[in-house]
Write a protein that holds these residues in place. Structure first.
Motif, PDB file in Angstrom:
ATOM      1  N   UNK B 209     -65.905 -25.600  22.288  1.00 15.48           N
ATOM      2  CA  UNK B 209     -67.017 -25.421  21.347  1.00 15.48           C
ATOM      3  C   UNK B 209     -67.214 -26.724  20.554  1.00 15.48           C
ATOM      4  N   UNK B 210     -67.251 -27.819  21.281  1.00 14.68           N
ATOM      5  CA  UNK B 210     -67.264 -29.134  20.645  1.00 14.68           C
ATOM      6  C   UNK B 210     -68.504 -29.421  19.834  1.00 14.68           C
ATOM      7  N   UNK B 211     -69.554 -28.657  20.075  1.00 17.61           N
ATOM      8  CA  UNK B 211     -70.798 -28.926  19.356  1.00 17.61           C
ATOM      9  C   UNK B 211     -70.959 -28.027  18.137  1.00 17.61           C
ATOM     10  N   UNK B 212     -69.896 -27.333  17.780  1.00 24.36           N
ATOM     11  CA  UNK B 212     -69.959 -26.430  16.626  1.00 24.36           C
ATOM     12  C   UNK B 212     -69.829 -27.254  15.342  1.00 24.36           C
ATOM     13  N   UNK B 213     -70.887 -27.302  14.535  1.00 23.01           N
ATOM     14  CA  UNK B 213     -70.829 -28.163  13.341  1.00 23.01           C
ATOM     15  C   UNK B 213     -69.758 -27.735  12.338  1.00 23.01           C
TER      16      UNK B 213
END
Lengths: 482, 765
Positions: B209-213
């Motif tokens: 979930x690397x794009x989870x801010x």
């Protein structure tokens, strides 16, 4: 509470990621690219951004893999093709790079970048006339400094140093103010021993506001060669201000008294220095009256085996340089010769002598510690002068000698200065040329501590400098008997 | 705009409910009021109207309606819960708590009431009761992220760091996109000493979930605390992009950029926050501070004045205003603001610090006055009993010298100290840099880094932690290079970082006034014999100058004086406007009147602002406008090159040029100076004397004026001086780094021996 709505436009994310890459913020780009990829199938634009990302992380194989799969889907995509040519070039896959570049030319015959890519690959493949033709065409169409430098390299490799230099100086005259361009031109001048022109170019760079450690270092080198040591010291000081963590620059500055000297000349310094002078060092040494290899030959004639008419066996020539030792010992019953040197350009010169069974590119410390063979004869002619502290190196050499083996080496003598003050730390001192001189007491202490004994000591002149002999010793040692 | 009730639309109660559900509170009001007016008194209709009235701002009416419904339906918890929430929103915490308790009496399992009541209890420090309620709540609603998050807060408040960490982790697992939960988890991990493991967990989570801010924001917080500030910035930048510029993340990023010395980027982020959250005084104050760091003092001052006008006096705002005002050359006004801030909070150190930073610029400030101001500030710094220092009192051993600074980079502190630090004998001294605002991309920072054996970034450390860190690092002699300036950490020195503490360059306007500051590095020109009484420290006079200038390698070559080609003399002053006082300008007017064709070039950052430049030019009454040229910011090489346009530098007074004078000398331009009594007024006198140009020091103001006129008249002498000034300076002690390093080393050794001797004599603990 505080739930964030995520950005959802892959093109916008890709644009933002590219902007981050453009400003050197690869770590910011990484998660943004991941988010863009998660939102939609990757476009060539996204792939190219991912390739840039991989390249900033030195993940060359990952970059190639990304491009391979993208080109399978879109074999006629020019930018993907050009990019793979570049990446393959970076990986040393010159043939692959040439194929991609040639393919790119068929897609865009007027694209000068494609021609430059092909030219650079051909240069590495040694196909000089074709490389020069491609690079000339590319350089004529664009003022890309990288292409100009490649063209200059190709011309120099083809033996036309004057044309090589002209490519660079013409670009400089047109107002190109890139440090790499100036540095390449200065290096060419140093190789041609035109130190005045080298200093002048460095001055031009300075006037244009170029503040580059490499430029200042080369200026220092050229000034030293002209005997302008005070000015050289200023240049090295400036170089050190710009590259305080660079051991090469620090060594040069230390040699001019601008910094504390290290215990030996850094490998990078030796490699760069000897690469620079490989083309003319033999003639230069001859002019300086350098004859350590011949003196070593005289000493070796006294070796019991040789006197008895028996062959001595293999020779390890540490810091073999252009191969002068093998030339001097050629008539003796010694060999085969293994030469070790840190400078590929020097090794290339040695190779032309055809006297070495093996030539290895290595730092001598690494060579001694990494190898297992024992040698009946190790020679280090004018090599120990690049070491200050000798304890470790002599110990390593002792470990690589057969019980009756000989180690012959030269050193320069540490002498008081004009005021009677002993320079350096009493054991050794770093001199302006970047070489170390040693106190004899220190030398003998190190020899004994390493388990060696002195068989023979010859006082000699290492070379002549400014018309005066540089005094030194040629020492012949052998493992001490228990 | 009023909603129109159409006959073909659903009944008004349904219309109202639909609009309410959509969040259109104002539009919901009319149909719901209509429904009530038509006699619809069903509890649901009345409660919906109450909610709409509440959200529309008529709380009293809303509360009355909610109470009516609650009385009518005593078994229904909803009206009481709504009343509680409204009371809480209105700041009536006691009323809200009472209402929540009532709601729970009606329905003990009402999750919202359990969470909200726990929140109220936490607010007034009743963490144990809150925890117990929440434990029950989490059993009742095990997938409610907010319940777990609040339980985490309760555990944290009861000192159960590990349990708090688990609770926040559970909250985050149920709502991975919530930035608040993620940040609580990060804080809890740091509090539990679990930062590395937490980072690892977050990085594992990023794999899927690397794009989870939210995840990125938490990583950013932990990375910073682990000292990986650049990584933290990158991660938060990505979080800001992916989170659609969420304000919480923007605030984290903005504050981190400020702490990292990334002034331009910080200003952009903080401006964005201030624009999007215009009611926040903090956001606007932070933005103003960021503007000051990028030398946009006029804009900063405007914001701060508006803030004071809107929100009334606030000490932090006044301190920033004092500094911004001083930097615009309005010294008297700045000092007055600082004094008003002191009146507003006489016991706080910060307003005193603002006075310390503005007073040296004010004409007429005396040494005793400045000493008193510094002592008044330093005496208010917090002091906590510390264990004895364990440094070995061996007078000849290798010493660990600590540099405490937020400006070890291309900054006056860097240019004037780096060469001395580089040339300290490494066999006798180890250098440890305690660095605020580390900037390792900067060439001077790299030089300090290369010279240092230890590089300790201290931004994330509180003053207490900084003291502990310095002591653990075994610093023997601590040199403060920050004073009371921005990013300074001198406040920590009140609790002793080292047995010997020394003040050197860096807001070294005068004494530090700090009782724990033992020595003050100076020279015989800065503090001639007899000046001792003006300093709280012992004076450590170096044999030559008190600094060593390291000229930039990119400085342009020196050119002949411009007067030779222009036919008129050009004076220049490239100092900060804060140093340009009305009295100084009056002196310059006199000089310009005496040499009618002479010009004056003023150059500094603040003059990029057109109004500031115009205001300054207008101060030169009676002088033709074309004789005064103002120039704004430029790159350093260009800045140096602009001395080609100057024949003679006129030093400001009372705050003299420091680095600026050295730079002018390097560019072949001499400076005329009039030193006073305070340290800041004597910098040029020191540098000129050190470079062998003592004949450019004027003993009085009339002499300053006369010297300018006289030297301007002798162009051949100016040209001759200029032709070899760089070489002269290069060979002088001002630039002789090895000599300076030896002198500095000897001085440091001397004060160390002094400490050892005093300790062995029993004068020290």
């Amino acid at each position: 509470m505080n739930v964030i709505s995520r950005a959802a436009d892959p093109d916008e994310l890709c644009r933002q990621a590219i902007s981050c890459l453009d400003t050197g913020r690869g770590d910011v780009a990484r998660p943004i690219l991941a988010a863009a990829r998660a939102l939609a199938p990757p476009s060539p634009k996204l792939i190219l951004a991912e390739v840039r990302m991989a390249l900033t992380e030195k993940q060359f194989h990952q970059a190639v893999a990304l491009l391979d799969s993208a080109l399978l889907a879109a074999p006629g995509h020019l930018d993907l093709r050009k990019r793979r040519a570049e990446v393959r070039h970076s990986l040393g896959d010159w043939e692959g790079a040439a194929r991609d570049a040639a393919e790119a030319i068929t897609l865009a015959p007027a694209d000068c970048d494609c021609k430059a890519l092909l030219g650079m690959a051909l240069l590495e493949l040694g196909l000089l006339p074709a490389a020069i033709a491609c690079l000339r065409e590319a350089a004529a169409a664009t003022s890309n400094v990288r292409y100009l430098e490649a063209l200059s390299r190709a011309l120099e490799a083809a033996g036309d140093a004057a044309a090589a230099l002209r490519v660079l100086t013409d670009a400089i005259a047109r107002g190109e103010a890139k440090p790499s361009l100036f540095n390449a031109a200065i290096v060419l001048n140093i190789r041609r021993r035109d130190f005045v022109q080298a200093v002048d170019l460095a001055g031009q760079a300075g006037a244009l506001g170029i503040a580059d450690a490499g430029t200042f270092s080369l200026k220092g080198h050229a000034l030293c060669s002209l005997g302008c040591h005070d000015e050289a010291a200023c240049a090295y000081q400036d170089a050190l201000k710009l590259a305080p963590e660079d051991p090469h620059v620090r060594h040069l500055a230390a040699a001019q008294g601008c910094a504390s000297p290290g215990p030996r000349a850094p490998a990078g310094f030796l490699k760069r220095s000897f690469d620079l002078c490989a083309g003319w060092i033999e003639a230069h040494l001859a002019g300086l009256g350098y004859r350590i290899p011949e003196l070593a030959c005289d000493v070796l004639r006294q070796h019991p085996s040789i006197r008895a008419g028996n062959p001595l066996g293999p020779v390890l020539d540490l810091g073999c340089g252009t191969g002068l030792v093998a030339v001097a010992l050629h008539g003796l019953p010694v060999g085969p010769f293994t030469g070790v040197d840190i400078s590929p350009n020097m090794l290339a010169q040695a190779r032309t002598k055809r006297l070495y069974a093996e030539l290895r590119e290595a730092d001598i410390t690494d060579e001694l510690r990494g190898g297992k063979a024992s040698w009946p004869l190790i020679i280090a002619a004018d090599v120990i002068s690049y070491m200050g502290e000798l304890g470790d190196i002599l110990h390593d050499i002792r470990a690589r000698l057969v019980p009756d083996g000989w180690f012959i080496f030269s050193v320069e003598s540490l002498l008081p200065d004009r005021d009677g003050v002993m320079p350096g730390n009493g054991a050794w001192a770093l001199q302006r040329q970047g070489r170390y001189v040693h106190a004899h007491d220190y030398l003998y202490d190190c020899i004994a501590a390493a388990g060696l004994r002195v068989i023979r000591q010859d006082r000699c002149s290492i070379r002549r400098e400014a018309g005066a002999d540089v005094p030194g010793l040629l020492l012949t040692t052998s493992p001490a008997r228990a | 705009m009023n909603a129109t009730v159409q006959p073909d639309l659903p009944p008004p109660d349904i219309q109202g409910m639909t609009l309410l559900a959509a969040g259109d509170f104002l539009q919901a009001l009319e149909p719901l009021r209509l429904a009530l007016a038509r006699g619809d008194t069903r509890p649901s209709t009345v409660l919906n109207l109450a909610i709409a009235e509440d959200r529309a701002g008529d709380r009293l009416r809303a509360h009355r309606l909610m109470r009516i419904v609650a009385e009518a339906r005593p078994e229904w918890d909803e009206p009481v819960l709504r009343l509680a929430e409204s009371l809480r929103a209105a700041g009536d915490h006691a009323g809200a708590e009472q209402a929540y308790r009532q709601a729970l009496r009606i329905n003990p399992d009402r999750i919202e009431a359990l969470i909200a009541l726990s929140g109220q209890l936490l607010l007034r420090g009743e963490a144990a009761e809150a925890r117990d309620l929440l434990l029950r709540c989490c059993v009742l609603a095990p997938r409610n992220a907010e319940a777990w998050n609040t339980l985490g807060l309760a555990f944290r408040a009861t000192g159960a760091a590990d349990l708090a960490l688990d609770a926040f982790a559970t909250a985050r697992s149920h709502d991975p996109g919530n930035v608040g939960y993620a940040l609580h988890l990060a804080d809890a991990a740091l509090a539990a000493g679990d930062a590395e493991a937490a980072l690892q967990r977050l990085e594992q989570a990023a794999a899927t979930d690397g794009a989870n801010p939210a995840l990125l924001a938490a990583r950013g917080v932990i990375l910073e605390r682990l000292g990986r500030r650049q990584d933290a910035i990158h991660v938060l930048e990505a979080a800001a992009v992916l989170g659609g510029n969420d304000l919480t993340i923007q605030r984290l990023l903005g504050n981190l950029l400020v702490r990292s010395g990334n002034a331009a980027r910080a200003e952009a982020v903080l401006r964005d926050i201030a624009e999007r959250d215009p009611d926040s005084a903090q956001a606007r104050n932070d933005h103003a501070a960021a503007l000051m760091r990028v030398h946009r003092h006029a804009e900063a001052r405007e914001i701060l004045l508006q803030l004071l006008e809107r929100d009334g006096p606030h000490v932090s705002v006044m301190c920033n205003l004092a500094n911004a005002t001083a930097c615009l050359g309005l010294q008297a006004e700045a000092v007055a603001v600082a004094r008003r801030a002191i009146e507003a909070d006489p016991d706080a150190p910060h307003p005193r610090r603002a006075l310390c930073n503005t007073l040296p610029y004010l004409h007429g400030t005396t040494g005793p006055e400045l000493l008193a101001a510094m002592q008044a500030c330093s005496s208010r710094l917090p002091r906590i009993a510390q264990p004895p220092l364990g440094n070995t009192p061996d007078p000849e051993r290798r010493l660990n010298v600590g540099l405490l600074s937020g400006t070890l980079r291309s900054h006056p502190v860097g240019w004037l100290t780096v060469a001395g630090i580089e040339t300290l004998d490494s066999a006798r001294f180890a250098v440890s840099c305690l660095v605020q605002n580390s900037a390792l991309h900067d060439p001077l920072a790299r030089r300090f880094h290369a010279a240092a054996e230890r590089w300790i970034e201290v931004d994330a450390l509180t003053d207490d932690a900084l003291v502990a860190t310095a002591r653990a690092a075994g610093i023997d002699i601590l040199i403060d290079l920050g004073g009371y300036g921005d990013a300074s950490r001198i406040m920590a020195c009140a609790n002793r970082l080292a047995p010997v503490q020394v003040k050197w360059v860096g807001m070294q306007a005068h004494t530090s006034g700090l009782a724990e500051m033992d020595w003050f590095i100076t020279d015989r020109w800065e503090t001639p014999p007899g000046f001792e009484a003006l300093y709280s420290e012992r004076l450590l006079r170096l044999p030559d100058g008190y600094v060593c200038y390291s000229p930039p390698p990119y400085a342009p070559a020196v050119k002949p004086p411009p007067a030779l080609s222009h036919g008129h003399i050009t004076f220049g002053c490239f100092n900060n406007i804060a140093k340009l006082t009305p009295e100084l300008i009056e002196a310059w007017i006199t000089i310009l009147n005496r040499i009618p064709d002479a010009r004056l070039i003023l150059k500094t950052h603040q003059l990029t602002h057109p109004e500031t430049a115009a205001r300054l030019r207008a101060c030169f009454k009676g002088i033709a406008p074309d004789r005064i040229e103002t120039r704004g910011s430029s790159g350093h090489r260009v800045f140096m090159g602009e001395y080609d346009d100057v024949d003679i530098v006129l030093d400001p007074f009372p705050y003299s040029g420091g680095l600026t004078t050295c730079e002018a000398l390097w560019m072949g331009v001499p400076t005329i100076t009039w030193p006073g009594a305070i340290f800041a007024s004597r910098h040029s006198a020191s540098h000129l004397s050190n470079a062998g140009l003592a004949d450019w020091i004027a003993p009085t103001l009339p002499d300053y004026i006369a010297m300018a006129v006289e030297r301007a008249a002798d162009l051949p002498a100016l040209a001759a001086l200029r032709a070899d000034l760089r070489e002269r300076v290069r060979l002088s002690p001002l630039c002789d780094a090895p000599r300076f390093g030896r002198n500095l080393g000897a001085a440091l050794r001397e004060i160390w021996r002094d400490w050892c001797s005093r300790r062995s004599d029993g004068h020290l603990d």
